[in-house]
Design an enzyme around this catalytic site. Structure first.
Site, mmCIF file in Angstrom:
data_model
loop_
_atom_site.group_PDB
_atom_site.id
_atom_site.type_symbol
_atom_site.label_atom_id
_atom_site.label_comp_id
_atom_site.label_asym_id
_atom_site.label_seq_id
_atom_site.Cartn_x
_atom_site.Cartn_y
_atom_site.Cartn_z
ATOM 1 C CE LYS A 1 -16.154 -14.225 11.577
ATOM 2 N NZ LYS A 1 -16.280 -12.947 12.281
ATOM 3 N NE ARG B 1 -4.392 -1.390 1.824
ATOM 4 C CZ ARG B 1 -5.247 -1.872 2.726
ATOM 5 N NH1 ARG B 1 -4.898 -1.920 3.999
ATOM 6 N NH2 ARG B 1 -6.434 -2.286 2.351
ATOM 7 N N GLY C 1 -12.189 -4.578 1.540
ATOM 8 C CA GLY C 1 -13.574 -4.197 1.815
ATOM 9 C C GLY C 1 -14.123 -3.280 0.732
HETATM 10 C C1 3PG Z 1 -8.343 -1.852 5.114
HETATM 11 O O1 3PG Z 1 -7.294 -2.269 5.605
HETATM 12 O O2 3PG Z 1 -9.240 -2.608 4.716
HETATM 13 C C2 3PG Z 1 -8.518 -0.372 4.925
HETATM 14 O O3 3PG Z 1 -7.344 0.302 5.191
HETATM 15 C C3 3PG Z 1 -9.666 0.119 5.744
HETATM 16 O O4 3PG Z 1 -9.427 -0.118 7.101
HETATM 17 P P1 3PG Z 1 -10.659 -0.332 8.092
HETATM 18 O O5 3PG Z 1 -11.334 -1.607 7.680
HETATM 19 O O6 3PG Z 1 -10.079 -0.371 9.470
HETATM 20 O O7 3PG Z 1 -11.597 0.855 7.900
#
Ligand code: 3PG
Ligand code: MG
Length: 396
Positions: A200, A35, A376
């Site tokens: 999950k 990242r 996510g």
């Molecule tokens: C991740 O690692 O998925 C992103 O940086 C977002 O982090 P978070 O899920 O803690 O909001």
């Protein structure tokens, strides 16, 4: 959406760039700097344009107050090793140190602000509290660039509210990520295969729902396999199981059949008596012994998955097939990763964990069509959800 070139001459301007620098750390050692590397082009572009670059980012999930183990300092150090421009680090986000250092920045310098989540306002659910913190962030800069793709699904001050307070544009990383996701959702070349892993079912409900209308093949691995196997009436021994998701898994199996989507489950499983890298063996997926737990898909399944993947024109993969961190249970994930490198078309690795997995297994970023920096975020995009950090920039 406006891009950086729409922001005009940035020389001497203070540009606040939201990056996703949320990397895995072992103490203060970065175990996967993907990242950070993905954030470099936009930061360098802004510095080269003569801006004073303020990088705002989070690390982990601290509870709205400073917590040394989530400091971004090691990340700032790594960034400094990767780029030419001078990189400084502020010990707070909007406090005295940040303000003092900003005052003495030269054009083309980069200042990484301390973890934005050390401030309770960043993640507050109260719009007014978040807004007040966004005001403080906005005071530091003249313009905002949104480049933290991994966090655009969060309605947080440095992602969402800030964009209403400063002239705003998307950075090249967000642009590139969205372009790839559009190709996956709008008119994927077929066959289109989606590989889902991870522990999950409940994390993947939305995306499975949506993909049952889009994908040709849906391959399931990882811990969620056992809920599907149990839903089919098989015993799963001591394997991970989400009892409350059994009906949903049954429904997905039925829907896939009705819609002509090939939902493929593993036919063999690597098991062990304990969650340990010892005494592993391979069994048929429909006869997992009561005293064993499944920790990877088996070799036949790996080969079957690989064949479907390699003959597809579009592939999206999120989530490891097994406990790839342990050598006895890495083969399934490796087989899937290897097959993705052979795709004649678009292959996308989605997510921080899957990205870290392929690098740990020795693959190069360039082996794949695209490695997303957002787990996510990319899943929510594929679910068809509105992502607040993108939404707020639409029409800008
Ligand atoms: C991740 O690692 O998925 C992103 O940086 C977002 O982090 P978070 O899920 O803690 O909001
Ligand atoms: Mg340097």
């Amino acid at each position: 959406m406006k891009t950086i070139s729409d922001l005009g001459d940035l020389r001497g301007k203070r540009v606040l760039v939201r990056s996703d620098l949320n990397v895995p750390l072992d103490g203060t050692t970065i175990t996967d700097d993907g990242r950070v590397r993905a954030s470099v082009p936009t930061i360098v572009q802004l510095a080269d344009a003569g801006a004073q670059v303020l990088v705002v980012a989070h690390l982990g999930r601290p509870e709205g107050k400073p917590d040394a183990k989530y400091s971004l300092e090691p990340v700032a150090t790594r960034l400094g090793e990767l780029i030419e421009p001078q990189v400084y680090f502020a010990k707070d986000t909007v406090g005295e140190d940040a303000k003092n250092q900003i005052a003495s920045l030269a054009n083309g310098d980069v200042l990484v602000l301390e973890n934005v989540r050390f401030n309770a306002g960043e993640t507050s659910k109260d719009d007014a509290v978040r807004g007040k913190f966004a005001d403080e962030l906005a005071e530091l800069a003249d313009v905002f660039v949104s480049d933290g793709f991994g966090v655009v699904h969060r309605k947080q001050a440095s992602v969402y509210d800030i964009a209403t307070r400063l002239p705003a544009a998307v950075g090249g990383l967000v642009e590139a990520e969205v372009k790839v996701l559009k190709r996956l959702t709008e008119s994927p070349e077929r066959p289109y295969t989606v590989v889902l892993g991870g522990s999950k079912v409940s994390d993947k409900l939305g995306v499975i729902d949506n993909l049952l209308d889009k994908a040709d093949n849906l391959l399931i691995g990882g811990g969620m396999v056992f809920t599907f196997l149990k839903a089919q009436g098989h015993e799963v021994g001591k394997s991970l199981l989400e009892e409350d998701q059994l009906d949903i898994a049954r429904d997905y199996i039925a829907q896939a059949e009705a819609k002509g989507v090939k939902l493929v489950l593993p036919t063999d499983i690597v098991v062990a008596p304990e969650f340990k890298d010892a005494n592993a063996s391979t069994v048929a997926a429909d006869s997992i012994p009561a005293d064993q737990l499944g920790l990877d898909i088996g070799p036949d399944s790996g080969a079957a998955f690989a064949a479907l993947i390699a003959s597809s024109r579009t592939v999206f993969w999120n989530g490891p097939m097994g406990v790839f961190e342990m050598s006895s249970f890495e083969a399934g994930t490796r087989a899937v990763a290897q097959a993705l490198t052979e795709v004649d078309g678009l292959s996308v690795v989605g997510g921080g964990d899957s990205a870290a997995a392929v690098r740990q297994l020795g693959f190069e970023d360039s082996d794949f069509g695209h490695i997303s920096t957002g787990g996510g975020a990319s899943l929510e995009y594929l679910e068809g959800k509105t992502l607040p950090g993108l939404d707020i920039l639409e029409g800008k």
